[in-house]
Design a protein around this motif. Structure first.
Motif, PDB file in Angstrom:
ATOM      1  N   ILE A   5     -73.513  69.764   4.675  1.00 22.27           N
ATOM      2  CA  ILE A   5     -74.525  70.596   4.004  1.00 22.27           C
ATOM      3  C   ILE A   5     -75.406  71.206   5.083  1.00 22.27           C
ATOM      4  O   ILE A   5     -76.081  70.474   5.815  1.00 22.27           O
ATOM      5  CB  ILE A   5     -75.402  69.776   3.027  1.00 22.27           C
ATOM      6  CG1 ILE A   5     -74.532  69.095   1.956  1.00 22.27           C
ATOM      7  CG2 ILE A   5     -76.452  70.664   2.370  1.00 22.27           C
ATOM      8  CD1 ILE A   5     -75.329  68.188   1.007  1.00 22.27           C
ATOM      9  N   THR A   6     -75.404  72.545   5.202  1.00 22.06           N
ATOM     10  CA  THR A   6     -76.358  73.183   6.118  1.00 22.06           C
ATOM     11  C   THR A   6     -77.658  73.404   5.344  1.00 22.06           C
ATOM     12  O   THR A   6     -77.627  73.603   4.127  1.00 22.06           O
ATOM     13  CB  THR A   6     -75.840  74.528   6.665  1.00 22.06           C
ATOM     14  OG1 THR A   6     -75.958  75.507   5.632  1.00 22.06           O
ATOM     15  CG2 THR A   6     -74.395  74.439   7.136  1.00 22.06           C
ATOM     16  N   GLY A   7     -78.750  73.383   6.034  1.00 19.92           N
ATOM     17  CA  GLY A   7     -80.033  73.389   5.338  1.00 19.92           C
ATOM     18  C   GLY A   7     -80.240  72.044   4.651  1.00 19.92           C
ATOM     19  O   GLY A   7     -80.866  71.960   3.598  1.00 19.92           O
ATOM     20  N   GLY A   8     -79.700  70.995   5.262  1.00 20.20           N
ATOM     21  CA  GLY A   8     -79.678  69.674   4.638  1.00 20.20           C
ATOM     22  C   GLY A   8     -81.038  68.998   4.533  1.00 20.20           C
ATOM     23  O   GLY A   8     -81.182  68.004   3.824  1.00 20.20           O
ATOM     24  N   ALA A   9     -82.043  69.541   5.249  1.00 22.86           N
ATOM     25  CA  ALA A   9     -83.397  68.986   5.116  1.00 22.86           C
ATOM     26  C   ALA A   9     -84.201  69.766   4.092  1.00 22.86           C
ATOM     27  O   ALA A   9     -85.326  69.401   3.770  1.00 22.86           O
ATOM     28  CB  ALA A   9     -84.108  69.022   6.470  1.00 22.86           C
ATOM     29  N   GLY A  10     -83.624  70.827   3.580  1.00 21.89           N
ATOM     30  CA  GLY A  10     -84.342  71.662   2.615  1.00 21.89           C
ATOM     31  C   GLY A  10     -84.361  71.024   1.241  1.00 21.89           C
ATOM     32  O   GLY A  10     -83.709  69.999   0.993  1.00 21.89           O
ATOM     33  N   PHE A  11     -85.081  71.665   0.371  1.00 26.88           N
ATOM     34  CA  PHE A  11     -85.272  71.153  -0.988  1.00 26.88           C
ATOM     35  C   PHE A  11     -83.941  71.011  -1.738  1.00 26.88           C
ATOM     36  O   PHE A  11     -83.584  69.936  -2.243  1.00 26.88           O
ATOM     37  CB  PHE A  11     -86.263  72.095  -1.685  1.00 26.88           C
ATOM     38  CG  PHE A  11     -86.091  72.228  -3.146  1.00 26.88           C
ATOM     39  CD1 PHE A  11     -86.279  71.137  -3.983  1.00 26.88           C
ATOM     40  CD2 PHE A  11     -85.753  73.457  -3.705  1.00 26.88           C
ATOM     41  CE1 PHE A  11     -86.126  71.269  -5.356  1.00 26.88           C
ATOM     42  CE2 PHE A  11     -85.602  73.593  -5.074  1.00 26.88           C
ATOM     43  CZ  PHE A  11     -85.782  72.494  -5.899  1.00 26.88           C
ATOM     44  N   LEU A  12     -83.136  72.101  -1.738  1.00 26.72           N
ATOM     45  CA  LEU A  12     -81.850  72.028  -2.443  1.00 26.72           C
ATOM     46  C   LEU A  12     -80.863  71.128  -1.708  1.00 26.72           C
ATOM     47  O   LEU A  12     -80.102  70.385  -2.326  1.00 26.72           O
ATOM     48  CB  LEU A  12     -81.237  73.424  -2.610  1.00 26.72           C
ATOM     49  CG  LEU A  12     -81.739  74.308  -3.746  1.00 26.72           C
ATOM     50  CD1 LEU A  12     -80.947  75.606  -3.785  1.00 26.72           C
ATOM     51  CD2 LEU A  12     -81.663  73.612  -5.111  1.00 26.72           C
ATOM     52  N   GLY A  13     -80.901  71.197  -0.366  1.00 29.24           N
ATOM     53  CA  GLY A  13     -79.977  70.411   0.442  1.00 29.24           C
ATOM     54  C   GLY A  13     -80.141  68.910   0.216  1.00 29.24           C
ATOM     55  O   GLY A  13     -79.164  68.179   0.004  1.00 29.24           O
ATOM     56  N   GLN A  14     -81.358  68.451   0.235  1.00 32.06           N
ATOM     57  CA  GLN A  14     -81.626  67.025   0.019  1.00 32.06           C
ATOM     58  C   GLN A  14     -81.212  66.596  -1.375  1.00 32.06           C
ATOM     59  O   GLN A  14     -80.634  65.538  -1.585  1.00 32.06           O
ATOM     60  CB  GLN A  14     -83.131  66.752   0.144  1.00 32.06           C
ATOM     61  CG  GLN A  14     -83.609  66.618   1.564  1.00 32.06           C
ATOM     62  CD  GLN A  14     -85.081  66.244   1.565  1.00 32.06           C
ATOM     63  OE1 GLN A  14     -85.484  65.264   0.948  1.00 32.06           O
ATOM     64  NE2 GLN A  14     -85.871  67.047   2.250  1.00 32.06           N
ATOM     65  N   ARG A  15     -81.563  67.419  -2.317  1.00 29.77           N
ATOM     66  CA  ARG A  15     -81.259  67.124  -3.700  1.00 29.77           C
ATOM     67  C   ARG A  15     -79.750  67.079  -3.938  1.00 29.77           C
ATOM     68  O   ARG A  15     -79.243  66.198  -4.640  1.00 29.77           O
ATOM     69  CB  ARG A  15     -81.875  68.262  -4.519  1.00 29.77           C
ATOM     70  CG  ARG A  15     -82.276  67.839  -5.863  1.00 29.77           C
ATOM     71  CD  ARG A  15     -83.161  68.875  -6.489  1.00 29.77           C
ATOM     72  NE  ARG A  15     -83.217  68.492  -7.878  1.00 29.77           N
ATOM     73  CZ  ARG A  15     -84.336  68.267  -8.545  1.00 29.77           C
ATOM     74  NH1 ARG A  15     -85.496  68.455  -7.979  1.00 29.77           N
ATOM     75  NH2 ARG A  15     -84.284  67.898  -9.794  1.00 29.77           N
TER      76      ARG A  15
END
Lengths: 319, 319
Positions: A5-15
């Motif tokens: 998952i790229t952007g894995g620390a972002g809101f959607l990524g974490q979720r």
């Protein structure tokens, strides 16, 4: 089954990461590894299947560290949001365009055509739009973000056609209600005008009440990402881009829903302060589009915006 | 008024250069310098206003040598043609995408927003097309060439919207009848089946007679490039892409026109040898599109294909 998952620390990524770990499988196979890549350190999810990677996604060596011959699914969520891409042209080009292409090239060099899901946006549309935006309506983006997303779509389609990846694009509605704090997206207010009043804080609404938005809740967004990834290539036919179902709600209707769910007093915390720069970008996006193809593919929107607000409240309390 | 033509050694580039020198002015100003850039040495046109530059257009330093603060108009014609871009993916990406972007970036860095004309193509369309392809029909290219052209269009539109260049795109029909020899374009036969028989040579037609092409003569193409460059930005509105008028002619009708102009015997020199790879690419292109906007802008097609053949013959005799 290993996933990136790229952007894995972002809101959607974490979720998305949490949901995948909970599920335990994807595309019918057990998940044995989940790499979260982001420019800031992804949080520790306390699961030994997770590997957190910090780095610049526009740097080939970073991507090569995260994508291997055993990576079978990639959710490419990393992006510079609309407002920031408009303010910093070079940064938007580097992350939204160059990094997306680099990711496709790294996949291509591995030769096993992994499944790759790109998220795209209402912002690819713009200009004079027909009453009903359809799958075959031309893209005429009026923001650099929309342009970069439209280009990434074209790249993914061609890399898929050539067999370099097994790609698909989900054009997501504006996600609302996002938890957390405002961000640099031109649509940040679409969560802020609900979230801040519910927290007892004042919120600015930079567009007029008659601006119509195309909305999707975070819950439905995550469901869609997983369902979209699991779609077989054949189901997508010759066009792997899907206009995702959403709710077509005017800003005034959003506020009405907030009143219905939380009362007049909460809704009175909204300050109406027009911002022409934001109105110009957000007003260029379609407030709805035709969704029969997505529905046939099993993708679905929320039932109504009041329920979306209620789900946000329930989740906030649980957290 | 200084002008740059990329692809200046190519068929259209040379022809455009000659026409501009003959005219002596562009956008109401006298032409004082005309740089022809190409990867092979542009021919000597025997005119002291001309500067010939040889180099790789995807190399920034080459472009910086050719574009200066006094460059007021750029015709960007350099491209890897469809068949070659399909056969050599990296080369197509490098020239059709990277070099186009680099050219825009060099213009941006100079800060004077020169007028920049990109040529695009029927190949940006593809997939399931409506009966009438319109300006607002979505692009769904089925070739890497078409993808790269569609991306270059999006880039030019955004660089224009931001004021980095004063850009416009002309989507050209397939040019026929081109003089010279066959090239690696999937549409090369659209000139070959006329030109070779007229020269007493056999020609291969790789598609069936019912394939419909959207054609423009070289003469009209050059007129259009100049007229398109001279259009004011205001006339183009918020969408600087123009679908150029053309003639919608089936391959069988092209052969009928050849018979009419040159006789049955000449037309019998065509060998019908289907090539599925070419039919797949060319068959994905629209055989016509809606042109009212282009016509309002003063752009025009040829009257009929027989006249196009006659003009080709007359020109060949004169040369």
């Amino acid at each position: 089954m290993k996933i990136l998952i790229t952007g894995g620390a972002g809101f959607l990524g974490q979720r998305l990461a949490r949901r995948l770990l909970e599920r335990g499988n994807l595309m019918g196979k057990p998940i044995t590894g989940l790499t979260l890549l982001d420019v800031v350190r992804p949080p520790d999810l306390g699961d030994e299947r997770v590997r957190a990677e910090t780095g610049d996604i526009a740097d080939r060596s970073v991507l090569e560290r995260c994508v291997g011959a055993d990576t079978q699914a990639i959710f490419h969520l990393a992006a510079i949001v609309s407002g920031q891409a408009e303010a910093d042209f070079d940064l938007g080009m580097r992350i939204n365009l160059d990094a997306s292409r680099l990711l496709l090239d790294v996949c291509r060099s591995l030769g096993h055509a992994p499944r790759v899901l790109f998220t795209s946006s209402v912002a690819v549309y713009g200009g004079t739009l027909p009453d009903v935006v359809r799958d075959d309506t031309a893209l005429n983006p009026k923001s650099s973000y929309g342009t970069q997303k439209a280009i990434a779509e074209l790249l993914l389609c061609d890399y898929s056609r050539r067999g370099f990846v097994d790609g698909r694009v989900l054009r997501l509605p504006t996600i609302s209600v996002r938890p957390g704090r405002p961000n640099a997206a031109a649509s940040s207010f679409a969560s802020g005008i609900i979230r801040e009043p519910l927290n007892g804080e004042r919120a600015v609404c930079p567009v007029s009440g008659d601006v119509r938005l195309w909305l999707l809740s975070p819950q439905k967004a995550i469901e869609s990402l997983i369902a979209g990834c699991e779609l077989e290539q054949e189901a997508l036919g010759t066009w792997p881009v899907v206009n995702m179902p959403g709710l077509s709600v005017s800003v005034a209707e959003m506020v009405d829903a907030l009143k219905e769910v939380a009362g007049e007093e909460v809704a009175s915390l909204i300050d109406w302060q027009p911002d022409l720069k934001i109105e110009k970008i957000v007003g260029s996006w379609p407030g709805a589009w035709e969704t029969s193809r997505a529905e046939k593919l099993g993708l679905a929107a929320d039932r109504n915006f009041s329920d979306v607000i209620r789900a946000f409240i329930a989740e906030s309390k649980a957290a």
